[in-house]
Design a protein around this motif. Sequence first.
Motif, PDB file in Angstrom:
ATOM      1  N   MET A 166      60.843  90.778  84.769  1.00 24.65           N
ATOM      2  CA  MET A 166      59.743  91.676  84.444  1.00 24.65           C
ATOM      3  C   MET A 166      59.064  92.193  85.703  1.00 24.65           C
ATOM      4  SD  MET A 166      59.371  92.338  81.250  1.00 24.65           S
ATOM      5  CE  MET A 166      57.707  92.692  80.767  1.00 24.65           C
ATOM      6  N   GLU A 167      58.859  91.305  86.698  1.00 23.82           N
ATOM      7  CA  GLU A 167      58.183  91.709  87.932  1.00 23.82           C
ATOM      8  C   GLU A 167      58.989  92.768  88.669  1.00 23.82           C
ATOM      9  OE1 GLU A 167      58.402  88.655  86.838  1.00 23.82           O
ATOM     10  OE2 GLU A 167      56.273  88.270  86.471  1.00 23.82           O
ATOM     11  N   GLN A 168      60.321  92.620  88.647  1.00 21.81           N
ATOM     12  CA  GLN A 168      61.163  93.613  89.295  1.00 21.81           C
ATOM     13  C   GLN A 168      60.988  94.977  88.636  1.00 21.81           C
ATOM     14  OE1 GLN A 168      65.389  93.062  90.690  1.00 21.81           O
ATOM     15  NE2 GLN A 168      65.841  94.160  88.801  1.00 21.81           N
ATOM     16  N   THR A 169      60.991  94.995  87.324  1.00 20.36           N
ATOM     17  CA  THR A 169      60.838  96.249  86.591  1.00 20.36           C
ATOM     18  C   THR A 169      59.502  96.911  86.912  1.00 20.36           C
ATOM     19  OG1 THR A 169      62.205  95.393  84.785  1.00 20.36           O
ATOM     20  CG2 THR A 169      60.801  97.288  84.298  1.00 20.36           C
ATOM     21  N   LYS A 170      58.438  96.123  86.939  1.00 22.20           N
ATOM     22  CA  LYS A 170      57.106  96.668  87.227  1.00 22.20           C
ATOM     23  C   LYS A 170      57.022  97.221  88.642  1.00 22.20           C
ATOM     24  CE  LYS A 170      54.718  93.525  84.043  1.00 22.20           C
ATOM     25  NZ  LYS A 170      53.781  92.367  83.944  1.00 22.20           N
ATOM     26  N   PHE A 171      57.626  96.483  89.597  1.00 22.87           N
ATOM     27  CA  PHE A 171      57.573  96.917  90.994  1.00 22.87           C
ATOM     28  C   PHE A 171      58.275  98.260  91.176  1.00 22.87           C
ATOM     29  CE2 PHE A 171      59.789  97.180  95.084  1.00 22.87           C
ATOM     30  CZ  PHE A 171      58.711  97.146  95.959  1.00 22.87           C
ATOM     31  N   PHE A 172      59.515  98.357  90.667  1.00 25.12           N
ATOM     32  CA  PHE A 172      60.260  99.597  90.867  1.00 25.12           C
ATOM     33  C   PHE A 172      59.707 100.738  90.023  1.00 25.12           C
ATOM     34  CE2 PHE A 172      63.298  96.763  92.810  1.00 25.12           C
ATOM     35  CZ  PHE A 172      63.816  97.545  93.838  1.00 25.12           C
ATOM     36  N   ARG A 173      59.106 100.427  88.902  1.00 23.80           N
ATOM     37  CA  ARG A 173      58.484 101.474  88.094  1.00 23.80           C
ATOM     38  C   ARG A 173      57.346 102.131  88.870  1.00 23.80           C
ATOM     39  NH1 ARG A 173      56.922  99.219  82.550  1.00 23.80           N
ATOM     40  NH2 ARG A 173      59.199  99.221  82.327  1.00 23.80           N
ATOM     41  N   LYS A 174      56.658 101.339  89.699  1.00 21.31           N
ATOM     42  CA  LYS A 174      55.550 101.865  90.482  1.00 21.31           C
ATOM     43  C   LYS A 174      56.018 102.538  91.771  1.00 21.31           C
ATOM     44  CE  LYS A 174      51.384 100.519  93.008  1.00 21.31           C
ATOM     45  NZ  LYS A 174      50.519  99.381  93.448  1.00 21.31           N
ATOM     46  N   GLU A 175      56.925 101.875  92.519  1.00 18.65           N
ATOM     47  CA  GLU A 175      57.302 102.346  93.841  1.00 18.65           C
ATOM     48  C   GLU A 175      58.474 103.321  93.843  1.00 18.65           C
ATOM     49  OE1 GLU A 175      55.576 101.789  96.473  1.00 18.65           O
ATOM     50  OE2 GLU A 175      54.201 100.306  95.601  1.00 18.65           O
ATOM     51  N   GLN A 179      64.862 104.834  90.678  1.00 17.42           N
ATOM     52  CA  GLN A 179      65.961 103.918  90.971  1.00 17.42           C
ATOM     53  C   GLN A 179      66.306 103.099  89.740  1.00 17.42           C
ATOM     54  OE1 GLN A 179      65.679 101.758  94.650  1.00 17.42           O
ATOM     55  NE2 GLN A 179      67.006 100.096  93.933  1.00 17.42           N
ATOM     56  N   LEU A 180      67.609 103.046  89.443  1.00 18.08           N
ATOM     57  CA  LEU A 180      68.087 102.260  88.315  1.00 18.08           C
ATOM     58  C   LEU A 180      68.181 100.796  88.718  1.00 18.08           C
ATOM     59  CD1 LEU A 180      70.919 104.659  87.077  1.00 18.08           C
ATOM     60  CD2 LEU A 180      68.558 104.496  86.270  1.00 18.08           C
ATOM     61  N   VAL A 181      67.513  99.933  87.968  1.00 26.17           N
ATOM     62  CA  VAL A 181      67.521  98.502  88.272  1.00 26.17           C
ATOM     63  C   VAL A 181      67.830  97.716  87.008  1.00 26.17           C
ATOM     64  CG1 VAL A 181      65.867  98.744  90.161  1.00 26.17           C
ATOM     65  CG2 VAL A 181      65.042  98.274  87.842  1.00 26.17           C
ATOM     66  N   LEU A 182      68.296  96.496  87.229  1.00 26.57           N
ATOM     67  CA  LEU A 182      68.586  95.616  86.112  1.00 26.57           C
ATOM     68  C   LEU A 182      67.282  95.087  85.531  1.00 26.57           C
ATOM     69  CD1 LEU A 182      70.996  94.282  84.601  1.00 26.57           C
ATOM     70  CD2 LEU A 182      70.700  92.312  86.123  1.00 26.57           C
ATOM     71  N   SER A 183      67.126  95.223  84.235  1.00 28.30           N
ATOM     72  CA  SER A 183      65.913  94.744  83.584  1.00 28.30           C
ATOM     73  C   SER A 183      66.269  94.197  82.209  1.00 28.30           C
ATOM     74  CB  SER A 183      64.873  95.870  83.448  1.00 28.30           C
ATOM     75  OG  SER A 183      65.395  96.932  82.677  1.00 28.30           O
ATOM     76  N   ALA A 184      65.357  93.449  81.654  1.00 24.50           N
ATOM     77  CA  ALA A 184      65.612  92.851  80.344  1.00 24.50           C
ATOM     78  C   ALA A 184      64.328  92.856  79.530  1.00 24.50           C
ATOM     79  CB  ALA A 184      66.130  91.428  80.503  1.00 24.50           C
ATOM     80  N   LYS A 185      64.483  92.988  78.248  1.00 27.01           N
ATOM     81  CA  LYS A 185      63.339  92.950  77.356  1.00 27.01           C
ATOM     82  C   LYS A 185      63.017  91.492  77.002  1.00 27.01           C
ATOM     83  CE  LYS A 185      64.208  97.442  75.188  1.00 27.01           C
ATOM     84  NZ  LYS A 185      64.466  98.157  73.910  1.00 27.01           N
ATOM     85  N   GLY A 186      61.746  91.230  76.801  1.00 31.33           N
ATOM     86  CA  GLY A 186      61.346  89.883  76.424  1.00 31.33           C
ATOM     87  C   GLY A 186      61.860  89.517  75.043  1.00 31.33           C
ATOM     88  N   ASN A 187      62.122  88.236  74.851  1.00 31.30           N
ATOM     89  CA  ASN A 187      62.607  87.752  73.560  1.00 31.30           C
ATOM     90  C   ASN A 187      61.739  86.568  73.151  1.00 31.30           C
ATOM     91  OD1 ASN A 187      63.968  86.622  71.381  1.00 31.30           O
ATOM     92  ND2 ASN A 187      65.996  87.117  72.208  1.00 31.30           N
ATOM     93  N   PRO A 188      60.607  86.840  72.493  1.00 34.41           N
ATOM     94  CA  PRO A 188      59.675  85.760  72.130  1.00 34.41           C
ATOM     95  C   PRO A 188      60.315  84.644  71.312  1.00 34.41           C
ATOM     96  CG  PRO A 188      58.681  87.915  71.770  1.00 34.41           C
ATOM     97  CD  PRO A 188      60.135  88.154  72.047  1.00 34.41           C
ATOM     98  N   ALA A 189      61.234  84.984  70.424  1.00 28.97           N
ATOM     99  CA  ALA A 189      61.869  83.968  69.591  1.00 28.97           C
ATOM    100  C   ALA A 189      62.695  83.008  70.441  1.00 28.97           C
ATOM    101  CB  ALA A 189      62.750  84.630  68.528  1.00 28.97           C
ATOM    102  N   PHE A 190      63.416  83.566  71.408  1.00 29.86           N
ATOM    103  CA  PHE A 190      64.226  82.716  72.302  1.00 29.86           C
ATOM    104  C   PHE A 190      63.333  81.809  73.129  1.00 29.86           C
ATOM    105  CE2 PHE A 190      66.047  82.033  76.529  1.00 29.86           C
ATOM    106  CZ  PHE A 190      67.246  81.395  76.202  1.00 29.86           C
ATOM    107  N   VAL A 191      62.254  82.369  73.669  1.00 24.95           N
ATOM    108  CA  VAL A 191      61.318  81.582  74.477  1.00 24.95           C
ATOM    109  C   VAL A 191      60.733  80.440  73.645  1.00 24.95           C
ATOM    110  CG1 VAL A 191      59.115  81.634  75.724  1.00 24.95           C
ATOM    111  CG2 VAL A 191      60.773  83.481  76.029  1.00 24.95           C
TER     112      VAL A 191
END
Length: 205
Positions: free
Chosen positions: A1-10, A14-26
């Motif tokens: 998540m932090e990677q996605t937020k950083f590149f979204r701002k800066e 740039q295409l980066v690897l990101s993942a959606k949260g999965n509350p059920a898995f957590v």
Amino acid sequence: MEQTKFFRKERPFQLVLSAKGNPAFVQRQRDRLAAIATASGLWNPGPQKKLPPMEQMAIKLGMREEYDYFYRVTSDVVHFNPRIALRSGWGPDPKRSQFSMVNFARYYLGFCQVYSVMLFTMMARAFAKELTLSKAFREGITKLEKDLDGEMRWPEAVTFEEMNQKPPSVILAAEVRMMWEDPNQRRKWKREVAKVAGDAAAKTS
């Protein structure tokens, strides 16, 4: 998540690897941890089903020395430290040295190989029942432990080489190892270590 937020701002382009949260898995993983906590009695997961701080867990398991050692080493490496920076410089003398991480590449490789195996086998032993490890898997762990124990020198946090000191000879290291493996010598050494520790505690009290 932090990677996605950083590149979204800066660099939003740039295409980066990101993942959606999965509350059920957590939640499933939290439930599993809570079950292990209850079965082992090592910690109280509480309503949030969280692990206690790592230091507290280490103390509870009698692993304070291991925790302190790895915490110190990893902190030195991931944060700026003049000693870590200076030891990457090698050459015939202080005025003719070349600074490069390549100079310590073999050290870091050996460090990761030795201690990753050590920690992995310790974890496997501690949670063999909870992880339902097979007999064949446990036999593999035993072989890894023997191979690791056969290493004459484990990488130190501060090495003789970086301090411009000549390391102990292979013959001396082998002799000390043989003495340690002698049960009578080992008991003697443990008494000496306990005496030194007791004297040190008395001086600081």
